[in-house]
Design a protein around this motif. Structure first.
Motif, short mmCIF file in Angstrom:
data_model
loop_
_atom_site.label_atom_id
_atom_site.label_comp_id
_atom_site.label_asym_id
_atom_site.label_seq_id
_atom_site.Cartn_x
_atom_site.Cartn_y
_atom_site.Cartn_z
N TYR A 26 8.40 -8.85 10.84
CA TYR A 26 8.18 -8.70 9.40
C TYR A 26 7.01 -7.75 9.13
O TYR A 26 7.09 -6.90 8.25
CB TYR A 26 7.93 -10.06 8.75
CG TYR A 26 7.70 -9.96 7.27
CD1 TYR A 26 8.76 -9.80 6.40
CD2 TYR A 26 6.41 -10.00 6.75
CE1 TYR A 26 8.55 -9.69 5.04
CE2 TYR A 26 6.20 -9.88 5.39
CZ TYR A 26 7.26 -9.73 4.54
OH TYR A 26 7.05 -9.61 3.19
N THR A 28 5.99 -5.32 10.86
CA THR A 28 6.28 -3.92 11.19
C THR A 28 6.69 -3.13 9.96
O THR A 28 6.59 -1.92 9.94
CB THR A 28 7.39 -3.79 12.26
OG1 THR A 28 8.57 -4.41 11.81
CG2 THR A 28 6.94 -4.34 13.59
N ARG A 29 7.10 -3.82 8.91
CA ARG A 29 7.41 -3.16 7.64
C ARG A 29 6.14 -2.66 6.95
O ARG A 29 6.16 -1.69 6.23
CB ARG A 29 8.15 -4.10 6.70
CG ARG A 29 9.48 -4.55 7.23
CD ARG A 29 10.11 -5.52 6.28
NE ARG A 29 11.29 -6.12 6.87
CZ ARG A 29 11.91 -7.14 6.36
NH1 ARG A 29 11.47 -7.70 5.25
NH2 ARG A 29 12.98 -7.63 6.95
N ILE A 30 5.05 -3.36 7.18
CA ILE A 30 3.77 -2.99 6.56
C ILE A 30 3.02 -2.00 7.45
O ILE A 30 2.49 -1.01 6.98
CB ILE A 30 2.91 -4.25 6.34
CG1 ILE A 30 3.61 -5.18 5.35
CG2 ILE A 30 1.52 -3.88 5.83
CD1 ILE A 30 2.98 -6.53 5.26
N TYR A 31 2.97 -2.32 8.74
CA TYR A 31 2.24 -1.49 9.71
C TYR A 31 3.24 -0.71 10.54
O TYR A 31 3.46 -0.99 11.71
CB TYR A 31 1.37 -2.37 10.61
CG TYR A 31 0.33 -3.14 9.85
CD1 TYR A 31 -0.76 -2.49 9.30
CD2 TYR A 31 0.45 -4.51 9.66
CE1 TYR A 31 -1.72 -3.19 8.59
CE2 TYR A 31 -0.51 -5.22 8.95
CZ TYR A 31 -1.58 -4.55 8.42
OH TYR A 31 -2.53 -5.24 7.72
N ARG A 32 3.85 0.28 9.95
CA ARG A 32 4.93 1.04 10.61
C ARG A 32 4.46 1.81 11.83
O ARG A 32 5.24 2.08 12.73
CB ARG A 32 5.56 2.00 9.60
CG ARG A 32 6.29 1.24 8.53
CD ARG A 32 6.98 2.15 7.58
NE ARG A 32 7.70 1.33 6.61
CZ ARG A 32 7.90 1.67 5.38
NH1 ARG A 32 7.48 2.82 4.94
NH2 ARG A 32 8.55 0.86 4.57
N GLU A 33 3.19 2.16 11.88
CA GLU A 33 2.68 2.94 13.01
C GLU A 33 2.32 2.07 14.21
O GLU A 33 2.05 2.58 15.29
CB GLU A 33 1.45 3.75 12.58
CG GLU A 33 0.23 2.93 12.23
CD GLU A 33 0.25 2.31 10.84
OE1 GLU A 33 -0.68 1.55 10.54
OE2 GLU A 33 1.15 2.57 10.05
N PRO A 36 5.85 -3.24 17.58
CA PRO A 36 5.97 -4.70 17.52
C PRO A 36 5.27 -5.42 18.67
O PRO A 36 4.72 -6.50 18.47
CB PRO A 36 7.48 -4.95 17.56
CG PRO A 36 8.08 -3.70 17.06
CD PRO A 36 7.16 -2.59 17.48
#
Length: 86
Positions: A26, A28-33, A36
């Motif tokens: 979940y 990873t949607r906020i911290y795309r860089e 996981p």
């Protein structure tokens, strides 16, 4: 909607590895860089863990609710005054 304040979202606890994985995916949607695997390692560390700082109360509460819906425990901690933190 009017902004009612700012604060921080804190992850309090994650009960299992399954929930840990769900929360990491979940986020990873906020911290795309951030991969996981790094998020999983970060979530596995000692709690409480700050997820987001200086966020509006509406967004912070929504994020905490979403994390709680995944089975973890998170909360929004509102700043005492409306000034941003540095």
């Amino acid at each position: 909607m009017a902004e009612t304040g700012r604060g921080t979202v804190v992850l309090r606890s994650v009960p299992s590895k399954d929930v840990e994985m769900k929360v990491a995916l979940y986020l990873t949607r906020i911290y795309r860089e951030v991969p996981p695997t790094e998020l999983i390692a970060l979530i596995g560390r000692t709690k409480p863990l700050t997820i987001v700082t200086d966020v509006t109360s509406d967004r912070g509460k929504a994020l905490a609710d979403a994390i709680n819906g995944l089975g973890a425990s998170a909360y929004f901690l509102q700043y005492l005054n409306s000034q941003t933190r540095h």
